[in-house]
Design an enzyme around this catalytic site. Structure first.
Site, mmCIF file in Angstrom:
data_model
loop_
_atom_site.group_PDB
_atom_site.id
_atom_site.type_symbol
_atom_site.label_atom_id
_atom_site.label_comp_id
_atom_site.label_asym_id
_atom_site.label_seq_id
_atom_site.Cartn_x
_atom_site.Cartn_y
_atom_site.Cartn_z
ATOM 1 N N ASP A 92 0.816 -1.215 0.000
ATOM 2 C CA ASP A 92 0.000 0.000 0.000
ATOM 3 C C ASP A 92 0.848 1.262 0.000
ATOM 4 O O ASP A 92 2.068 1.218 0.197
ATOM 5 C CB ASP A 92 -0.980 0.000 1.197
ATOM 6 C CG ASP A 92 -0.346 -0.430 2.517
ATOM 7 O OD1 ASP A 92 0.902 -0.454 2.609
ATOM 8 O OD2 ASP A 92 -1.086 -0.738 3.456
ATOM 9 N N ASN A 148 -7.301 -3.610 14.783
ATOM 10 C CA ASN A 148 -8.699 -3.900 14.429
ATOM 11 C C ASN A 148 -8.782 -5.035 13.409
ATOM 12 O O ASN A 148 -9.837 -5.286 12.841
ATOM 13 C CB ASN A 148 -9.376 -2.638 13.866
ATOM 14 C CG ASN A 148 -8.717 -2.149 12.581
ATOM 15 O OD1 ASN A 148 -7.745 -2.730 12.102
ATOM 16 N ND2 ASN A 148 -9.246 -1.075 12.014
ATOM 17 N N HIS A 169 -7.091 -5.177 10.478
ATOM 18 C CA HIS A 169 -6.874 -4.817 9.073
ATOM 19 C C HIS A 169 -5.576 -5.413 8.533
ATOM 20 O O HIS A 169 -4.637 -5.669 9.288
ATOM 21 C CB HIS A 169 -6.954 -3.295 8.842
ATOM 22 C CG HIS A 169 -5.789 -2.491 9.324
ATOM 23 N ND1 HIS A 169 -5.925 -1.225 9.860
ATOM 24 C CD2 HIS A 169 -4.452 -2.733 9.341
ATOM 25 C CE1 HIS A 169 -4.740 -0.743 10.168
ATOM 26 N NE2 HIS A 169 -3.831 -1.636 9.862
ATOM 27 N N GLU A 172 -9.638 -2.200 5.670
ATOM 28 C CA GLU A 172 -10.199 -2.001 7.004
ATOM 29 C C GLU A 172 -11.434 -2.891 7.186
ATOM 30 O O GLU A 172 -12.031 -3.331 6.200
ATOM 31 C CB GLU A 172 -10.613 -0.528 7.170
ATOM 32 C CG GLU A 172 -9.470 0.468 7.108
ATOM 33 C CD GLU A 172 -8.503 0.379 8.297
ATOM 34 O OE1 GLU A 172 -8.837 -0.259 9.315
ATOM 35 O OE2 GLU A 172 -7.408 0.948 8.189
HETATM 36 C C1 F6R Z 1 1.475 -1.444 6.240
HETATM 37 C C2 F6R Z 1 0.177 -2.030 6.386
HETATM 38 C C3 F6R Z 1 -0.592 -2.057 7.671
HETATM 39 C C4 F6R Z 1 0.254 -2.454 8.876
HETATM 40 C C5 F6R Z 1 -0.586 -2.468 10.149
HETATM 41 C C6 F6R Z 1 0.260 -2.751 11.388
HETATM 42 O O1 F6R Z 1 1.939 -1.531 4.910
HETATM 43 O O2 F6R Z 1 -0.293 -2.496 5.410
HETATM 44 O O3 F6R Z 1 -1.666 -2.948 7.524
HETATM 45 O O4 F6R Z 1 0.816 -3.706 8.663
HETATM 46 O O5 F6R Z 1 -1.244 -1.256 10.323
HETATM 47 O O6 F6R Z 1 1.107 -1.683 11.610
HETATM 48 P P1 F6R Z 1 2.261 -1.750 12.719
HETATM 49 O O7 F6R Z 1 3.194 -2.823 12.270
HETATM 50 O O8 F6R Z 1 2.899 -0.396 12.697
HETATM 51 O O9 F6R Z 1 1.569 -2.095 14.008
#
Ligand code: F6R
Length: 260
Positions: free
Chosen positions: A80, A149, A151, A156
């Site tokens: 992303d 959550n 995702h 989401e």
């Molecule tokens: C990042 C992504 C997000 C993260 C998720 C966890 O490219 O796609 O889904 O993997 O938000 O983020 P952290 O690792 O910072 O807790």
């Protein structure tokens, strides 16, 4: 290392490694990813940003420095990117990946791909990105983190799984959460481009890393709850080759997955 392997009584496609701490988790995940990369010339590596995979990337850099891993023929595709955002912006995922991995290994920058945070026609950029990945037959291995959550990528919780790479309008909540990284909430981009659930599920192998108590509920829901779009990561229960590499805290609420 004192790593436990947990398995499900019936779901044999999902493995869960539980590590003592973040360093051990990172080393284990790097061993799995690096090991897979060594099996194929022209490996197609799917990557994530965020704090969870930073240690894994350090492990891959170490393997490169030790001469075990060669990135010269690797192609990478990130999950992303914010939209709109300039690649020079220090909050862009381009900037993050350069800083945490690409600048430290011998990957050819021409082989590095992220969704275009600057595309004039963002819908076309999504379908081009999706086609490029699908023409390659999907990525060989996708690295994932997980949101508290549930995702994955910018997918989401919602009412239905979205298959292909698509534009996401960030919720007020996400904008608020992510504003800690920007000078002010006004500067957080309002949109993002994300691989869809279908893009992710087309990966031949998936390695998800998660650490910390704030991920325990999401991990439990993803692995032991029903497969529902309200918990996007729960879809991974249907993937044929997925490994969760967790620390003790993130794994602390699992009950059905057990050591045996
Ligand atoms: C990042 C992504 C997000 C993260 C998720 C966890 O490219 O796609 O889904 O993997 O938000 O983020 P952290 O690792 O910072 O807790």
């Amino acid at each position: 290392m004192n790593i436990k392997l947990l398995t499900h009584p019936t779901m044999k496609n999902v493995r869960v490694f539980v590590c003592e701490n973040y360093d051990e988790l990172s080393e284990k995940a790097a061993a799995i990813v690096g090991g897979a990369m060594q099996q194929k010339d022209g490996f197609i590596l799917g990557l994530a940003t965020g704090s969870s995979p930073v240690g894994l990337y350090q492990g891959l850099i170490k393997q490169y420095e030790e001469g075990v891993l060669d990135f010269s023929k690797v192609k990478s595709y990130n999950l992303d990117e914010y939209y709109p955002i300039a690649p020079e912006n220090d909050q862009s995922y381009v900037y993050f990946m350069n800083k945490n991995l690409f600048d430290h290994v011998n990957i050819d920058k021409a082989n590095v791909h992220l969704p275009d945070g600057n595309a004039a026609d963002v819908e076309k950029a999504c379908s081009d990105y999706e086609k490029e990945i699908s023409d390659l037959g999907g990525v060989d291995l996708q690295v994932l983190g997980i949101g508290s959550n549930g995702h994955i990528g910018f997918n989401e919780p919602c009412d239905e799984f979205v298959g292909p790479t698509h534009v996401v309008t960030l919720t007020e909540n996400t904008i608020k959460d992510n504003s800690r990284f920007f000078a002010s909430a006004d500067l957080v981009p309002r949109k993002a481009v994300s691989m869809g659930i279908g893009t992710i599920m087309n990966a031949k192998q998936i390695v998800l890393v998660a650490n910390g108590k704030n991920k325990a509920d999401a991990i439990k829901a993803a692995l032991e709850g029903p497969v529902v779009p309200g918990v996007p990561a729960s879809v991974l229960q249907f993937h044929k080759n997925v490994t969760f590499v967790l620390d003790k805290d993130a794994a602390s609420k699992l009950e059905i997955f057990k050591e045996n």
